[in-house]
Design a protein around this motif. Structure first.
Motif, PDB file in Angstrom:
ATOM      1  N   ALA A  21      46.366  44.324  50.475  1.00 60.05           N
ATOM      2  CA  ALA A  21      45.719  45.157  49.469  1.00 60.05           C
ATOM      3  C   ALA A  21      46.562  46.388  49.121  1.00 60.05           C
ATOM      4  N   ALA A  22      47.444  46.788  49.998  1.00 64.10           N
ATOM      5  CA  ALA A  22      48.312  47.941  49.734  1.00 64.10           C
ATOM      6  C   ALA A  22      49.312  47.655  48.607  1.00 64.10           C
ATOM      7  N   LEU A  23      49.441  46.407  48.189  1.00 67.36           N
ATOM      8  CA  LEU A  23      50.375  46.047  47.127  1.00 67.36           C
ATOM      9  C   LEU A  23      49.843  46.374  45.739  1.00 67.36           C
ATOM     10  N   ILE A  24      48.569  46.665  45.628  1.00 67.81           N
ATOM     11  CA  ILE A  24      47.986  46.963  44.323  1.00 67.81           C
ATOM     12  C   ILE A  24      48.575  48.267  43.808  1.00 67.81           C
ATOM     13  N   ARG A  25      49.168  48.204  42.612  1.00 67.01           N
ATOM     14  CA  ARG A  25      49.774  49.396  42.017  1.00 67.01           C
ATOM     15  C   ARG A  25      48.894  49.981  40.919  1.00 67.01           C
ATOM     16  N   SER A  26      48.004  49.163  40.365  1.00 62.38           N
ATOM     17  CA  SER A  26      47.135  49.628  39.288  1.00 62.38           C
ATOM     18  C   SER A  26      45.675  49.513  39.716  1.00 62.38           C
ATOM     19  N   PRO A  27      44.953  50.619  39.738  1.00 63.64           N
ATOM     20  CA  PRO A  27      43.544  50.549  40.135  1.00 63.64           C
ATOM     21  C   PRO A  27      42.630  50.019  39.028  1.00 63.64           C
ATOM     22  N   ASN A  28      43.191  49.687  37.863  1.00 66.18           N
ATOM     23  CA  ASN A  28      42.410  49.207  36.729  1.00 66.18           C
ATOM     24  C   ASN A  28      41.788  47.851  37.059  1.00 66.18           C
ATOM     25  N   ALA A  29      40.497  47.844  37.327  1.00 65.98           N
ATOM     26  CA  ALA A  29      39.790  46.621  37.707  1.00 65.98           C
ATOM     27  C   ALA A  29      39.650  45.646  36.546  1.00 65.98           C
ATOM     28  N   ASP A  30      39.939  46.080  35.308  1.00 70.27           N
ATOM     29  CA  ASP A  30      39.863  45.184  34.156  1.00 70.27           C
ATOM     30  C   ASP A  30      41.052  44.227  34.096  1.00 70.27           C
ATOM     31  N   LEU A  31      42.138  44.571  34.762  1.00 70.84           N
ATOM     32  CA  LEU A  31      43.324  43.717  34.764  1.00 70.84           C
ATOM     33  C   LEU A  31      43.167  42.603  35.787  1.00 70.84           C
ATOM     34  N   PRO A  32      43.752  41.430  35.510  1.00 66.01           N
ATOM     35  CA  PRO A  32      43.760  40.381  36.533  1.00 66.01           C
ATOM     36  C   PRO A  32      44.540  40.871  37.752  1.00 66.01           C
ATOM     37  N   MET A  33      44.206  40.361  38.900  1.00 65.17           N
ATOM     38  CA  MET A  33      44.836  40.823  40.140  1.00 65.17           C
ATOM     39  C   MET A  33      46.357  40.663  40.086  1.00 65.17           C
ATOM     40  N   LEU A  34      46.837  39.587  39.490  1.00 67.26           N
ATOM     41  CA  LEU A  34      48.280  39.360  39.404  1.00 67.26           C
ATOM     42  C   LEU A  34      48.973  40.428  38.569  1.00 67.26           C
TER      43      LEU A  34
END
Length: 174
Positions: free
Chosen positions: A50-63
């Motif tokens: 989960a530390a790899l997430i760079r964008s907290p925007n939940a509207d974007l697909p996880m990839l």
């Protein structure tokens, strides 16, 4: 997080497949790590720290919420040895055009592979595709389509103003 799963994530540079996790730990450990927001599902069967997430925007697909290198490695893990990066993604790997963050990852697979498009992942099934030289090469540690094939496949995807300069640059540099 379970130490066995954490160890797999470290070895995989933040990525791990469900199959690999189930070899060392029971399924409930995966569910527990996901519920605790320690593990994210990037694609079917492909998970990341989960530390790899760079964008907290939940509207974007996880990839689309992880770095492009992570997204590319996740796409190849999803292909499970049956595909290579292609089109605009391969063009970036070849160093000819930087792929902007909003563009999806492109992947070529042989016809009948059973894999399909996912959010932020475009899959092309080709009847003539073989995951071996000369059709694919390893560049920057990633399987990509050959440069000539990449240029041909990208032609209709690029704005007309960029097409000729890209082709001229590729010929001059190589």
């Amino acid at each position: 997080m379970d130490a066995r799963i954490h160890s797999l994530l470290v070895r995989g540079d933040g990525l791990v497949t469900r199959r690999d996790m189930l070899r060392v730990a029971p399924a409930w450990t995966i569910q527990t790590a996901r519920r605790a927001d320690l593990l994210i599902r990037l694609l079917p069967g492909v998970y990341g720290d989960a530390a790899l997430i760079r964008s907290p925007n939940a509207d974007l697909p996880m990839l689309a919420r992880v770095e492009r290198d992570v997204a590319r490695r996740a796409a190849l893990a999803y292909a499970d040895g049956r595909g290579a990066l292609s089109r605009l993604t391969a063009l970036d790997v070849w160093g000819l055009r930087r792929q902007p963050p909003g563009e999806p990852v492109y992947l070529d697979l042989p016809r009948g592979s059973g894999l399909r498009d996912r959010p932020h992942l475009v899959v092309a099934h080709r009847s003539d595709f073989a995951l071996a030289p000369p059709q694919v090469v390893i560049r920057a540690g990633l399987l990509v389509t050959r440069l000539d094939r990449t240029l041909v496949d990208c032609w209709p995807l690029l704005p007309p103003v960029d097409r000729s300069s890209l082709l001229i640059g590729a010929v001059n540099d190589r």
